[in-house]
Design an enzyme around this catalytic site. Sequence first.
Site, mmCIF file in Angstrom:
data_model
loop_
_atom_site.group_PDB
_atom_site.id
_atom_site.type_symbol
_atom_site.label_atom_id
_atom_site.label_comp_id
_atom_site.label_asym_id
_atom_site.label_seq_id
_atom_site.Cartn_x
_atom_site.Cartn_y
_atom_site.Cartn_z
ATOM 1 N N LYS A 1 37.096 49.430 47.336
ATOM 2 C CA LYS A 1 38.372 49.598 46.110
ATOM 3 C C LYS A 1 37.679 51.007 45.011
ATOM 4 C CE LYS A 1 41.024 47.968 42.807
ATOM 5 N NZ LYS A 1 42.143 46.347 42.846
ATOM 6 N N ASP B 1 46.228 50.730 42.083
ATOM 7 C CA ASP B 1 45.976 49.422 40.897
ATOM 8 C C ASP B 1 46.555 50.485 39.661
ATOM 9 O OD1 ASP B 1 43.964 47.451 40.785
ATOM 10 O OD2 ASP B 1 43.476 48.861 39.186
#
Length: 510
Positions: A177, A217
Site C-alpha cells: 500500500k 484507493d
Amino acid sequence: MAAKVVTGEPRTTIYTEAMEVFHRAADLIGLDRRVRMELEEPDYEHIFYVTVKLHTRLAPLTQETDKFKDLPDSELLPDGLEPLLDGSFVFKRRALIGANLQMRDGVVRLKGKGLYKVVPGRPERFKAYRVQHNQARGPYKGGTRFHQDVSLDLFKVLAAEMTWKTAIADVPFGGGKGGIKVDPRSLSSEELEALTLRYMYRLKPLIGPDLDIPAPDVGTDGTIMGLLLRQYTDGERERHKLRGVVTGKDTRIGGSEGRVKATGQGLAYCIQESFAERGTTPAGSSFILQGFGNVGSNAAEILCGLGARLLAVNDAGGTIFNPAGIDVNDLISYVYENPRNLRRTVGGYPKAQQISKGDLWDVDADIAIPAALGGEITGPVAERLKVKLVAEGANGPTTPEGDRVLAKRGIELIPDIIGNAGGVTVSYYEWIQNKRMEHWSETEVNGRLEQAIKSNYRIIRDIARNMPRRTATHNSSRYCIGKEIDMRTAAMVLALKRIEAHYQLEGFSQ
Ligand code: NAD
C-alpha cells in the site's frame, strides 16, 4: 539529568492494534514461529519525498478589506481560474486573455466574488510512501491513497490487510500500500497530474507488473492510474507488455470491465450470501451507509437494485436521512453530476433531512455499511447501532473495542478482508487480461467474481461455525480449527493457513 526509564512495554499504535487479530489467529492455529516473524513486520517500508511546482493562487482576502474599498473590478477569463475547496482559485495564464486587470498591493477584486490576494506560485514538497508487506504468494499488491491524514503506521496497517485479503480472495498476490500525504482537492488538475507523475518517477525502481502493482484507493481513481501507467511505461521499448503495472485503469487502456463497481459488487455478494443463510434475500431490507465514494455509492446502487432501501448516508461533508428511503440514482446525480457540488458530498441533498454524523448510528435499519475511513465504529458507536449486520466496505472501520461490543450484542459481521475483497479480485482479472492481451465482458467478470467471493465467504463462515464441508462450490475441510470462532478471526485463520502453506511447501530462501 534524570535517566530515562525504559519500561520495555511495547508501544500501542494503530499497527499493533490492527495486528491483534493476526496474533489471535496465529495463536489459535499454532502458526510456525518463523512464518509469524516474517508476517509481523513488512518486508520493506519506503518513505520518500516528491516536489511539485504550485501555480499562483488567488486567495480570499479576509483582513484589511477597507483599504481596497475603491479597488475597481478586474475581469479575468473564467476559464483560466480553477476553483479549489478552500475558496481560492488557481490562476492560469489564459485568465489574462482579453483581461482587464486592476491590481493594487497584490490584491484584485473579482467581479461578483470579492477581494483576493495574489499568492505567487512556489515549489512544494510532499511526503510519499510505499509499504511492501509480504510477497510469499505473489507480487505485492495494494492501493494508492492521496489523503492528508496518512502516515507510515497507517500504510503498514493497510499493506498487511492486503496480504490477508489477497490470500482470502485466493489471488496470487502479496500485500502492499502507498500514497502521498496531500489533500488532492487542494491542488489544481494540472498540479495533481504533475504530483502523480513525479510520484511514479520516484516509485519506478521499486515496483513493476511482476513485483508490486498499485491500484486506486481513497483520493485516486482510473485517471490517476492512467497517469501512473504512462509515467512507468514512458520510453520503454515493450511498453504494451507493462500494462499490468497498475490496475483500476480505464477500460479503454487495459482496465477490466466491472472494476469500478467491483468492491461494492463484492460487498453486495457477501450480503446476499449472509441473507441466503437465513433463507432470505436483501429485498425489502434497509441499510445505513458511511461514505458515498467508489465503494459506498456502488454498493448502495447494487443493493437498491436488489430491492433494499437506503435510509441514511454520512460522508465527509454531511449526513442525510429519509425514513421513506433515498433514491440512490438521484443522490449519485446530486453528488457526481452537479458541477457546483465541489466537495462531491451528500451534504445539502434537498430530498432528505440533514442530521448530525452521530445520529447516523441511531437509525433503525437491518444493515450498517461503513465505506469511508478506518476506526469509525468504536465501542460507543457499536453500543448505539440498531442494526443486525455490519458489512465492512472500508478498510479497518471497526476498532477492536467496537468488535467486542458487536460480538457481545450479537450483531453479525462481514469483515473487511472478505467484504471489500471484490476490488482486488477484479484487479487480478485485469492483470491476467493484460498479460494475455484479452478483454473479458462484464458478464464474465461478474460471474467469476460472484463465484470467488461467495465460495471464500462460505469457507470463512464454515471456519467460524466449525463446520468442515466439501461441496460443489467450496471446500472448508482443510481450514476449520476444531472450535467456533468469530468471523474476523475466521477470515484471518483462512489467510494465515493459505500463506503458511507457501512457506511450508516452498521453504525459505536463504
Ligand atoms: P473514495 O475516496 O471514493 O470515497 C471516500 C468516501 O468517504 C467519500 O464519500 C468521503 O466523503 C467519505 N469520507 C472521507 N472522510 C470521511 C469522514 N471523516 N467521515 C465520513 N465520511 C468520510 O474512496 P473509496 O475508494 O470509496 O474507499 C472507501 C474505503 O474503502 C476506504 O477505506 C478504502 O481503503 C476501502 N477500499 C476501497 C477499494 C476500492 O476499490 N476503491 C477496495 C477496497 C477497500
